[in-house]
Design a protein around this motif. Sequence first.
Motif, PDB file in Angstrom:
ATOM      1  N   ALA A   1       0.663  -1.276   0.007  1.00 32.88           N
ATOM      2  CA  ALA A   1       0.103  -0.085   0.302  1.00 32.88           C
ATOM      3  C   ALA A   1       0.873   1.257   0.055  1.00 32.88           C
ATOM      4  O   ALA A   1       0.629   2.257  -0.862  1.00 32.88           O
ATOM      5  N   PRO A   2       1.879   1.260   0.977  1.00 34.87           N
ATOM      6  CA  PRO A   2       2.517   2.653   0.600  1.00 34.87           C
ATOM      7  C   PRO A   2       3.342   2.702  -0.461  1.00 34.87           C
ATOM      8  O   PRO A   2       3.797   3.739  -0.682  1.00 34.87           O
ATOM      9  N   ALA A   3       4.000   1.515  -0.919  1.00 34.75           N
ATOM     10  CA  ALA A   3       4.924   1.394  -1.901  1.00 34.75           C
ATOM     11  C   ALA A   3       4.051   1.975  -3.182  1.00 34.75           C
ATOM     12  O   ALA A   3       4.509   2.864  -3.928  1.00 34.75           O
ATOM     13  N   LEU A   4       2.714   1.803  -3.285  1.00 37.14           N
ATOM     14  CA  LEU A   4       1.794   2.500  -4.336  1.00 37.14           C
ATOM     15  C   LEU A   4       1.523   3.678  -4.227  1.00 37.14           C
ATOM     16  O   LEU A   4       1.807   4.667  -5.176  1.00 37.14           O
ATOM     17  N   TYR A   5       0.635   4.067  -2.972  1.00 36.30           N
ATOM     18  CA  TYR A   5       0.329   5.346  -2.789  1.00 36.30           C
ATOM     19  C   TYR A   5       0.975   6.219  -1.974  1.00 36.30           C
ATOM     20  O   TYR A   5       0.762   7.553  -2.046  1.00 36.30           O
ATOM     21  N   GLY A   6       2.204   5.860  -1.202  1.00 35.42           N
ATOM     22  CA  GLY A   6       2.885   6.894  -0.550  1.00 35.42           C
ATOM     23  C   GLY A   6       2.267   7.063   0.877  1.00 35.42           C
ATOM     24  O   GLY A   6       1.176   6.816   1.041  1.00 35.42           O
ATOM     25  N   GLY A   7       3.029   8.247   1.694  1.00 36.65           N
ATOM     26  CA  GLY A   7       2.666   8.309   2.979  1.00 36.65           C
ATOM     27  C   GLY A   7       2.486   7.268   4.080  1.00 36.65           C
ATOM     28  O   GLY A   7       2.881   6.191   3.679  1.00 36.65           O
ATOM     29  N   PHE A   8       1.755   7.390   4.981  1.00 33.64           N
ATOM     30  CA  PHE A   8       1.399   6.547   5.765  1.00 33.64           C
ATOM     31  C   PHE A   8       0.130   5.837   5.671  1.00 33.64           C
ATOM     32  O   PHE A   8      -0.835   6.611   5.570  1.00 33.64           O
ATOM     33  N   CYS A   9      -0.009   4.544   5.468  1.00 31.88           N
ATOM     34  CA  CYS A   9      -1.175   3.850   4.890  1.00 31.88           C
ATOM     35  C   CYS A   9      -1.654   2.922   5.968  1.00 31.88           C
ATOM     36  O   CYS A   9      -0.820   2.249   6.683  1.00 31.88           O
ATOM     37  N   VAL A  10      -2.979   3.082   6.062  1.00 35.47           N
ATOM     38  CA  VAL A  10      -3.712   1.904   6.908  1.00 35.47           C
ATOM     39  C   VAL A  10      -4.675   1.123   5.836  1.00 35.47           C
ATOM     40  O   VAL A  10      -5.218   1.514   5.028  1.00 35.47           O
ATOM     41  N   SER A  11      -4.239  -0.100   6.173  1.00 39.90           N
ATOM     42  CA  SER A  11      -4.965  -1.163   5.083  1.00 39.90           C
ATOM     43  C   SER A  11      -5.837  -2.210   5.724  1.00 39.90           C
ATOM     44  O   SER A  11      -5.583  -2.534   6.780  1.00 39.90           O
ATOM     45  N   ALA A  12      -6.841  -2.599   5.105  1.00 41.09           N
ATOM     46  CA  ALA A  12      -7.526  -3.605   5.297  1.00 41.09           C
ATOM     47  C   ALA A  12      -7.996  -4.629   4.139  1.00 41.09           C
ATOM     48  O   ALA A  12      -8.413  -4.111   3.246  1.00 41.09           O
ATOM     49  N   ARG A  13      -8.247  -5.735   4.176  1.00 44.88           N
ATOM     50  CA  ARG A  13      -8.631  -6.783   3.220  1.00 44.88           C
ATOM     51  C   ARG A  13     -10.112  -7.197   3.748  1.00 44.88           C
ATOM     52  O   ARG A  13     -10.350  -7.490   4.752  1.00 44.88           O
ATOM     53  N   ASP A  14     -11.015  -7.328   2.709  1.00 45.95           N
ATOM     54  CA  ASP A  14     -12.255  -7.833   2.893  1.00 45.95           C
ATOM     55  C   ASP A  14     -12.621  -8.712   1.481  1.00 45.95           C
ATOM     56  O   ASP A  14     -12.959  -7.954   0.483  1.00 45.95           O
ATOM     57  N   CYS A  15     -12.808  -9.926   1.600  1.00 43.09           N
ATOM     58  CA  CYS A  15     -13.654 -10.599   0.663  1.00 43.09           C
ATOM     59  C   CYS A  15     -12.745 -10.519  -0.792  1.00 43.09           C
ATOM     60  O   CYS A  15     -13.127 -10.163  -1.885  1.00 43.09           O
ATOM     61  N   GLY A  16     -11.394 -10.556  -0.526  1.00 44.87           N
ATOM     62  CA  GLY A  16     -10.504 -10.404  -1.590  1.00 44.87           C
ATOM     63  C   GLY A  16     -10.167  -9.052  -2.045  1.00 44.87           C
ATOM     64  O   GLY A  16      -9.180  -8.699  -3.223  1.00 44.87           O
ATOM     65  N   LYS A  17     -10.805  -7.790  -1.500  1.00 45.15           N
ATOM     66  CA  LYS A  17     -10.674  -6.368  -1.908  1.00 45.15           C
ATOM     67  C   LYS A  17      -9.910  -5.964  -0.765  1.00 45.15           C
ATOM     68  O   LYS A  17     -10.054  -6.179   0.435  1.00 45.15           O
ATOM     69  N   VAL A  18      -8.679  -4.677  -1.259  1.00 46.47           N
ATOM     70  CA  VAL A  18      -8.071  -4.292  -0.348  1.00 46.47           C
ATOM     71  C   VAL A  18      -8.220  -2.714  -0.218  1.00 46.47           C
ATOM     72  O   VAL A  18      -8.655  -2.084  -1.245  1.00 46.47           O
TER      73      VAL A  18
END
Length: 298
Positions: free
Chosen positions: A132-149
Amino acid sequence: MIRVRVPATSANMGSGFDTLGVALNLYSKLEIEETSGGLEIITLNNSGNVQNDKTNLVYRAMDHIFREVGYSPKGLKIKQDSAIPMTRGLGSSSACIVGGMLAANALSGRKLSYSEIMDLAVEMEGHPDNAAPALYGGFCVSARDCGKVYVKSIKLKNDLKFAVMIPDFFVATRKSRGVLPETVSLKDAAFNISRASMLQAALTSGDYDLLRIGAEDRLHQPYRKSYIDGFDHIFEHTYKIGAKATYLSGSGPTIMSILTGSGEAFKSDMESFFSENSHKWKCMLLECDNVGSVLSEV
């Protein structure tokens, strides 16, 4: 020719196991072009661990996109130039995956959105805290749900430094994940939820004195520290000389400290500390990269 620049990343950030990550201003650079046939891979700064055939991670990431969109390049020339240390917990694999996928998407007609690329990158990587931060930059909060990030990228102020302390050994991610327990207590789960929430609040509000509490962890660092000689001693010393937070970067063995100010005195002190204690570590100062991956066509 497609050029891609992808930042290094620091994942977990203590309490945010497989969830929190930050992009740093240390980069992997790719130059990729479609050719009339064959596969040519040129790697600069190669420590001898980067493959030059179809097992190469950048190529595999590209092939993943080509298969997804139904594109067959005649040939490829891939040039890699990465300043990101491999197998040190700084997102070198994610940089290859994200960079390769962005390049392949551009070569095949930009059929995928960033969100779709993120889903495919995490499918390869296994978890989103580096991708996530590699793509979007900054400080990233990520979550996965049913194959979607799902990702929320927060741009940090430029008043923080990240002291990156890198040893002369590596720990394979698979080995590092293998020491983790399959279940944790409700008490430890609640502890980490509170700390990860506090870490986000401290970073976004600028109340950096709360970062130390926010970086505390009971889910992975207590198990992974057995691979790092002097782990507790290093942590204690960073706080003694002014670190706002210290944590194991990714699965390690790199240790990261978050600082305010220039960080130069901290860096000098840590270099002396490592030398005096016969630890073969180096320390560098980085900043948050709020831009993320950059792609251009020439």
